[in-house]
Structure formats: structure tokens, C-alpha cells
Design an enzyme around this catalytic site. Structure first.
Site, PDB file in Angstrom:
ATOM      1  N   LYS A  10      57.767  26.285  56.801  1.00 36.14           N
ATOM      2  CA  LYS A  10      57.436  27.581  57.455  1.00 36.14           C
ATOM      3  C   LYS A  10      55.768  27.246  57.109  1.00 36.14           C
ATOM      4  O   LYS A  10      55.094  26.873  56.413  1.00 36.14           O
ATOM      5  CB  LYS A  10      58.469  28.086  57.401  1.00 36.14           C
ATOM      6  CG  LYS A  10      59.485  27.672  57.838  1.00 36.14           C
ATOM      7  CD  LYS A  10      60.288  29.393  57.958  1.00 36.14           C
ATOM      8  CE  LYS A  10      62.122  28.673  58.582  1.00 36.14           C
ATOM      9  NZ  LYS A  10      62.335  29.361  59.034  1.00 36.14           N
ATOM     10  N   HIS A  93      62.843  24.677  66.864  1.00 37.97           N
ATOM     11  CA  HIS A  93      63.476  25.493  65.809  1.00 37.97           C
ATOM     12  C   HIS A  93      63.327  26.647  66.472  1.00 37.97           C
ATOM     13  O   HIS A  93      62.731  26.860  66.934  1.00 37.97           O
ATOM     14  CB  HIS A  93      62.708  25.133  64.570  1.00 37.97           C
ATOM     15  CG  HIS A  93      63.466  26.082  63.757  1.00 37.97           C
ATOM     16  ND1 HIS A  93      63.167  27.671  63.188  1.00 37.97           N
ATOM     17  CD2 HIS A  93      63.728  26.053  62.371  1.00 37.97           C
ATOM     18  CE1 HIS A  93      63.781  28.158  62.374  1.00 37.97           C
ATOM     19  NE2 HIS A  93      64.010  27.101  61.740  1.00 37.97           N
ATOM     20  N   GLU A 165      71.598  25.310  63.514  1.00 42.57           N
ATOM     21  CA  GLU A 165      71.096  26.517  63.079  1.00 42.57           C
ATOM     22  C   GLU A 165      71.391  27.693  63.358  1.00 42.57           C
ATOM     23  O   GLU A 165      70.437  27.719  64.308  1.00 42.57           O
ATOM     24  CB  GLU A 165      69.480  26.374  62.926  1.00 42.57           C
ATOM     25  CG  GLU A 165      68.893  24.823  61.525  1.00 42.57           C
ATOM     26  CD  GLU A 165      67.503  25.860  61.028  1.00 42.57           C
ATOM     27  OE1 GLU A 165      67.566  25.714  60.396  1.00 42.57           O
ATOM     28  OE2 GLU A 165      67.007  25.603  61.572  1.00 42.57           O
ATOM     29  N   GLY A 233      63.902  28.310  52.897  1.00 44.11           N
ATOM     30  CA  GLY A 233      63.574  29.310  52.374  1.00 44.11           C
ATOM     31  C   GLY A 233      63.573  28.808  50.973  1.00 44.11           C
ATOM     32  O   GLY A 233      62.927  28.389  49.904  1.00 44.11           O
TER      33      GLY A 233
END
Length: 249
Positions: A10, A93, A165, A233
Site C-alpha cells: 500500500k 482492490h 477480499e 499490513g
């Protein structure tokens, strides 16, 4: 077929951090059980590509323009990415769908442009919490996939990966269960079956992403019908990411 593990940095990591990350990752990644794609920011792609040269680590981009070239300020074309050694690109995304209002029509055009220029597309789909609570998961995924893949030839699916996702599990700490993930994989493969063929449904790679952590990655990434993961993350922690990619079954 090996598992495919994709890291999405990201908008994180400065060049000096990328340097330290890749030096350690490349030296300790065995590549035995998984193929790995790492998607840094645009500005760090050349650096990341240089640091992974000669290794089995692949570089991906987090986004791509739907246009080939021209007066599109701030955009990056598929041809530019290809010139820097990028092999994969994330498209659709939830960050792009929600914050930047990207429609399925735009996503479809991006996929076609990326494929035309020899990039492999990691196409992200998933439902919101409201969709989940109203039992609309199947309808949402079906609509996204049918519109995103509209007009593609079946042989082009060889360069398409689908990443499930669920929006309600991305960065929220809410964890999808193995059952949730397996059901979503079944839905994805059913839609591919209905719109393409049984072979396409069987062969297409399906990834899972959404609040993956060091405690839940193993059961989630080894769920039935799942061929790997898209990790956000947690992938910024090089030790944790190494643990995942070196231990997947």
C-alpha cells in the site's frame, strides 16, 4: 501448483526501508513451497526490481491506468510497468473501489489494457458488511466478476488471478472463518464455470486476503479452493512475511 503469496505494501515504506526489507527477504526466502509477488509503491518499483534481480521474487504494481498513454496526469501505464520488469498488477482492490470510486466498467478496461501489455492481473472482489448481513455475498461477487471479466477470452484467464477480499475483514480486525473463505472460493469458481468453462473454473487461481495475521494465516491460506493469499499490513513485517511464505503447505 505452488501457493501464490502476494504482498501489498500500500502507501508505505521509504526507499531505505525497502532496501533493508528486500536484502533480508531475498536472502532468506527459500521459494520451495510458494511463489511470491511483492507490490511496493510506484516510486519504489525500480529499486525493488533492482534488489530482486536474479531471485525468484516477482514484482507487482498496486494499480495501473486504463489508458495506454497521453494526457492523463498522475497515471502510470501498463507499458511503463512492463518496462520496469513488473509482472503482476493489482486491479479492483477495495481501496480503489471505495476511496477512488473505481467502477466495474473501469476495472474491466484496466484488466484488458494490462493483459494486452503482458501483465498478469490480480483482480480483487469482495462484499461489504451490509452485503454480508443481508446475505448478498454471492450476488455481489457474481456481479463484480461478470462485469470485471466481461469480454475476455477464456485463454486470457491464464493471466488472471482472483483475490477474495471481503471488505468487512480488511484492516478491521474482523476475521473471516475457513468456512467463509471456502464458500467464497466456491462462488468464484461457480461464476467462472457459468461464464467460461469447467476447466477455467478448476484452473483459475483464487487467493484470500483480509486481516491475515500470524495466528490465522495457515488455516485460511490452506482452505479448500484457495491457492494462496494477498497480504497487506502483515507483509510489511519482513520476519512475519518470511514465516508465512516459507511455511505454507
Amino acid at each position: 501448483m505452488k501457493k501464490l503469496i502476494v504482498a501489498n505494501f500500500k502507501m508505505n515504506e521509504q526507499p531505505n526501508e525497502v532496501k533493508q526489507y528486500f536484502i533480508k527477504f531475498v536472502s532468506q526466502f527459500t521459494g520451495v513451497r510458494a511463489d511470491v509477488v511483492i507490490c511496493p509503491t510506484f516510486v519504489n518499483i525500480p529499486f525493488a526490481r533492482f534488489l530482486t534481480d536474479g531471485s525468484v521474487v516477482k514484482i507487482g504494481a498496486q494499480n495501473v491506468s486504463d489508458e495506454e498513454q497521453g494526457a492523463f496526469t498522475g497515471e502510470v501505464s501498463a507499458k511503463m510497468l512492463k518496462a520496469y520488469g513488473v509482472e503482476y498488477v493489482l486491479i479492483g482492490h477495495s481501496d480503489r473501489r471505495i476511496k477512488f470510486k473505481e467502477s466495474d466498467k473501469l476495472i474491466n478496461k484496466k484488466i484488458k489494457t494490462a493483459l494486452k501489455n503482458g501483465l498478469k492481473c490480480i483482480v480483487c472482489v469482495g462484499e461489504s458488511l451490509a452485503d454480508r448481513n443481508t446475505e448478498q455475498t454471492y450476488e455481489v461477487i457474481r456481479k463484480q466478476l461478470e462485469e470485471d471479466l466481461r469480454g475476455l477470452y477464456e485463454n486470457e484467464l491464464e493471466s488472471v488471478i482472483i483475490a477474495y477480499e471481503p471488505i468487512w475483514a480488511i484492516g478491521t480486525g474482523n476475521n473471516a472463518s475457513v468456512k467463509d473463505v471456502e464458500n467464497a472460493a466456491k462462488v468464484i469458481r461457480k461464476v467462472i464455470l457459468e461464464n467460461f468453462s469447467e476447466k477455467a473454473s478448476r484452473d483459475i487461481q483464487v487467493l484470500y486476503g483480509g486481516s491475515i495475521n500470524e495466528k490465522n494465516y495457515s488455516p485460511l491460506l490452506n482452505s479448500a479452493g484457495i491457492d494462496g493469499g494477498l497480504i497487506g499490513g502483515l507483509s510489511l513485517n519482513v520476519n512475519a512475511f518470511l514465516n508465512i511464505v516459507n511455511s505454507v503447505k
